[in-house]
Design a protein around this motif. Structure first.
Motif, short mmCIF file in Angstrom:
data_model
loop_
_atom_site.label_atom_id
_atom_site.label_comp_id
_atom_site.label_asym_id
_atom_site.label_seq_id
_atom_site.Cartn_x
_atom_site.Cartn_y
_atom_site.Cartn_z
N ILE A 1 0.86 -1.19 0.00
CA ILE A 1 0.00 0.00 0.00
C ILE A 1 0.89 1.24 0.00
O ILE A 1 1.95 1.24 0.63
CB ILE A 1 -0.92 0.02 1.24
CG1 ILE A 1 -1.93 -1.12 1.17
CG2 ILE A 1 -1.64 1.36 1.40
CD1 ILE A 1 -2.76 -1.28 2.43
N GLN B 1 2.32 3.34 -8.09
CA GLN B 1 1.40 2.42 -8.77
C GLN B 1 2.14 1.50 -9.72
O GLN B 1 1.86 0.29 -9.79
CB GLN B 1 0.34 3.23 -9.51
CG GLN B 1 -0.61 4.00 -8.60
CD GLN B 1 -1.40 5.05 -9.34
OE1 GLN B 1 -1.47 5.05 -10.57
NE2 GLN B 1 -1.99 5.99 -8.60
N TYR C 1 2.04 -0.95 -6.00
CA TYR C 1 1.36 -0.58 -4.76
C TYR C 1 -0.01 0.00 -5.08
O TYR C 1 -0.21 0.64 -6.12
CB TYR C 1 2.18 0.45 -3.98
CG TYR C 1 3.50 -0.08 -3.49
CD1 TYR C 1 3.61 -0.71 -2.24
CD2 TYR C 1 4.66 0.03 -4.27
CE1 TYR C 1 4.83 -1.21 -1.79
CE2 TYR C 1 5.88 -0.45 -3.82
CZ TYR C 1 5.96 -1.08 -2.58
OH TYR C 1 7.16 -1.57 -2.14
N ARG C 2 -0.97 -0.21 -4.16
CA ARG C 2 -2.30 0.36 -4.32
C ARG C 2 -2.48 1.50 -3.32
O ARG C 2 -1.79 1.58 -2.30
CB ARG C 2 -3.39 -0.69 -4.10
CG ARG C 2 -3.48 -1.22 -2.68
CD ARG C 2 -4.76 -2.03 -2.49
NE ARG C 2 -4.86 -2.62 -1.16
CZ ARG C 2 -5.29 -1.96 -0.09
NH1 ARG C 2 -5.62 -0.68 -0.18
NH2 ARG C 2 -5.36 -2.56 1.08
N LYS D 1 -6.75 3.29 1.52
CA LYS D 1 -8.16 3.64 1.58
C LYS D 1 -8.45 4.65 2.68
O LYS D 1 -9.52 5.25 2.71
CB LYS D 1 -8.99 2.37 1.81
CG LYS D 1 -8.88 1.37 0.68
CD LYS D 1 -9.61 0.08 1.02
CE LYS D 1 -9.41 -0.96 -0.08
NZ LYS D 1 -10.04 -2.26 0.25
N ARG E 1 -9.35 -1.35 -10.22
CA ARG E 1 -9.03 -2.52 -9.39
C ARG E 1 -7.56 -2.53 -8.98
O ARG E 1 -7.22 -2.83 -7.83
CB ARG E 1 -9.36 -3.81 -10.16
CG ARG E 1 -10.83 -4.11 -10.29
CD ARG E 1 -11.03 -5.41 -11.07
NE ARG E 1 -12.43 -5.73 -11.26
CZ ARG E 1 -13.17 -6.40 -10.37
NH1 ARG E 1 -12.62 -6.80 -9.23
NH2 ARG E 1 -14.43 -6.65 -10.62
N GLU E 2 -6.69 -2.18 -9.92
CA GLU E 2 -5.26 -2.24 -9.65
C GLU E 2 -4.83 -1.16 -8.65
O GLU E 2 -4.03 -1.41 -7.75
CB GLU E 2 -4.49 -2.06 -10.96
CG GLU E 2 -2.98 -2.07 -10.81
CD GLU E 2 -2.27 -1.81 -12.12
OE1 GLU E 2 -1.12 -1.33 -12.09
OE2 GLU E 2 -2.86 -2.09 -13.19
N ILE E 3 -5.37 0.05 -8.80
CA ILE E 3 -4.91 1.18 -7.98
C ILE E 3 -5.61 1.23 -6.62
O ILE E 3 -4.99 1.56 -5.60
CB ILE E 3 -5.12 2.50 -8.74
CG1 ILE E 3 -4.22 2.53 -9.98
CG2 ILE E 3 -4.83 3.70 -7.85
CD1 ILE E 3 -4.47 3.68 -10.91
N PHE E 4 -6.90 0.87 -6.59
CA PHE E 4 -7.66 1.01 -5.35
C PHE E 4 -8.04 -0.32 -4.70
O PHE E 4 -8.68 -0.33 -3.65
CB PHE E 4 -8.93 1.84 -5.60
CG PHE E 4 -8.64 3.19 -6.21
CD1 PHE E 4 -7.88 4.12 -5.52
CD2 PHE E 4 -9.11 3.53 -7.46
CE1 PHE E 4 -7.61 5.37 -6.08
CE2 PHE E 4 -8.85 4.76 -8.04
CZ PHE E 4 -8.09 5.69 -7.33
N ALA E 5 -7.69 -1.43 -5.34
CA ALA E 5 -7.97 -2.77 -4.81
C ALA E 5 -9.46 -3.00 -4.58
O ALA E 5 -9.84 -3.77 -3.70
CB ALA E 5 -7.18 -3.02 -3.52
#
Length: 526
Positions: A32, A58, A62-63, A66, A172-176
């Protein structure tokens, strides 16, 4: 700064929000990345990695966190301070050039080859122009997902993605999270709502408006309520006071505690209302095409100088005892800039050797004669400022009584708009500040005051200085500083590279309306 690990660790340990946007902290064990100020970062130091941009983090796999939302942090102040290739490229990417014209278009505006631009961005930021633009698209997508009820297809289109699949993969890749999950998560923790109709038809491009004297129908796809973050402190007095005092009727106005104005964006006209708050600037955007969202946000941030580092600026200026009292009395002054550099250059000529009220009158007459009307906004916003092509074609036919100023100033205005219309002078986000100064100085009727005013507010040079300005000289006399242009210029070298900010502090010593918001009493500034 990101390559100074010891300094980065100190910033992370102290959760210092001043460094948000300067670098990004990634945690190897969780995969993260966060802001330096993220309250969730308590890992072992050996697990930390530091990156100069969100795009670089990114690309390294890494994401985004949140909790601290690093993608929404203020931009790095480096891109407003520097004038080299990388800084110019970053300003253009923020303005949406890669999304509109691709990497070749970016390189063409910078005057370098595509390979050179990619190599330099990769070397300094750990990511190329496509990755940097993709990170910006993802941030815009997240904003629309979380704060609107637009269908996901419209969100993907508005954010600049070429396909639904690319949109889904990036989110999906950046924010999971999937786009749907991201929206559901935001619904459980409500944030300010964006009112946007949800039909696919509403987000079709309206097209740019360029017709002189014609009414441009304003068919908004929605009004978006956003928060623009900044590094504290921020003194709103001179920032919003200047914009309000110099507002062009029909294009700008101060109403209900907010600065309102029309905007000419790549895909159509827009309007914005900007209201200062203690920890953010409330921004209400009315767009005719959602693809202009990220460009509009970038231009509003630039207008209000929100990516500045006021702590660094004020600490440097306060080293001079003559400025220290002014800085400590009202820290965090910003330079009021412009969303349209060409427009401000014209306004600088209209303001030569006249009062603020007279400059507004000249600008209003120009707008009413040559600016396209915008229907559907309501209130007192009725026009877009004319394009340089509109001005170049329309000025010769204007009655001299409509622009009642000396012939020499009319010659200067004509020469400037012709150069800007023909694009022989570039004042845009990717402009070379030194080269632009040289070109402006070569035009008839543009002296040092006009050129430096354009450099300060249109080009965004933080080191522009106006030693011949009447307000600056009066302040210098009151402070016991030299009042001659040469003497004051020599003294100002100690204020470099922040002389544009020094001008704001000097101007603030007077009780001129530019130094206070209209809602403030006169005595508050005096």
């Amino acid at each position: 700064m990101y390559d100074d690990a010891e300094r980065c660790v100190r910033a992370v340990r102290s959760r210092d929000s001043r460094f948000d946007g300067w670098f990004f902290t990634a945690v190897r064990s969780t995969r993260i990345y966060c802001r330096p100020s993220c309250p969730a970062i308590v890992p072992r130091i050996e697990n930390l990695r530091f990156y100069p941009s969100a795009a670089a983090a990114q690309q390294a796999g890494y994401r985004a966190c949140k909790r601290c939302r690093p993608d929404a942090s203020p931009g790095s102040p480096l891109w407003d301070v520097r004038a080299d290739l990388v800084a110019r490229a970053m300003r253009l990417i923020a303005d949406g050039v890669v999304d509109r014209d691709g990497v070749p278009g970016l390189a063409a505006q910078l005057g370098y080859s595509t390979r050179q631009v990619q190599r330099q961005l990769l070397a300094e930021l750990g990511a190329g122009p496509l990755a940097l633009a993709r990170a910006q698209r993802a941030q815009t997508a997240r904003l629309l997902i979380e704060t609107s009820d637009l269908p996901m297809g419209d969100v993907a289109f508005a954010a600049g993605f070429a396909s639904i699949r690319a949109f889904n993969d990036a989110v999906r890749e950046i924010f999971a999270l999937s786009p749907t999950d991201l929206r559901h998560r935001a619904a459980r923790a409500p944030i300010p709502l964006v009112t946007v109709p949800g039909s696919a038809e509403s987000s079709q491009p309206a097209g740019p408006a360029h017709s002189t004297g014609l009414a441009v129908p304003m068919r908004p796809v929605g009004t978006l309520s956003l928060r623009l973050p900044f590094r504290a402190p921020l003194c709103p007095d001179n920032l919003f006071g200047h914009l309000a005092a110099t507002a062009i009727p029909g294009v700008e106005q101060w109403r209900d505690g907010a600065f309102h104005r029309t905007l000419r964006l790549p895909h159509g006209p827009a309007a914005v209302a900007l209201r200062p708050r203690p920890d953010h600037v409330a921004c209400q955007l009315t767009l005719t095409d959602l693809r202009d969202l990220s460009t509009a946000i970038s231009r509003c941030r630039r207008l209000l100088d929100l990516d500045a580092d006021p702590v660094a600026v004020d600490a440097h200026l306060a080293e001079d005892p003559t400025l220290a009292r002014l800085v400590h009395a009202a820290p965090g002054r910003r330079v009021p800039r412009t969303p349209d550099p060409d427009e401000f250059a014209v306004r600088a000529i209209l303001g030569q050797q006249v009062s603020t009220a007279a400059a507004r009158t000249h600008a209003r007459r120009l707008v009413e004669a040559l600016g396209p009307r915008v229907d559907g906004l309501g209130g007192a916003l009725t026009h877009l400022f004319p394009t340089m092509r509109d001005l170049a074609d329309g000025l010769p036919g204007l009655d001299e009584a409509a622009l009642a100023f000396p012939r020499s100033r009319r010659i200067a205005l004509t020469a400037l708009v012709e150069a800007l219309a023909e694009r022989t002078i570039d004042l845009g986000a990717g402009a070379d500040w030194h080269h632009a100064r040289v070109q402006l100085t070569a035009l008839p009727g543009l002296g040092p005051w006009t050129v430096e005013s354009i450099a300060m507010r249109a080009l965004g040079d933080p080191d522009a200085f106006l030693p011949t300005d009447l307000g600056v000289r009066r302040a210098a006399a009151d402070l016991g500083l030299p009042t001659s242009a040469g003497g004051l210029g020599a003294h100002s070298t100690a204020w470099r590279p922040w002389r544009s900010y020094a001008v704001q502090y000097l101007w603030a010593t007077s009780d001129h309306p530019i130094n206070r918001m209209p809602d403030q009493p006169r005595s508050a500034t005096a």
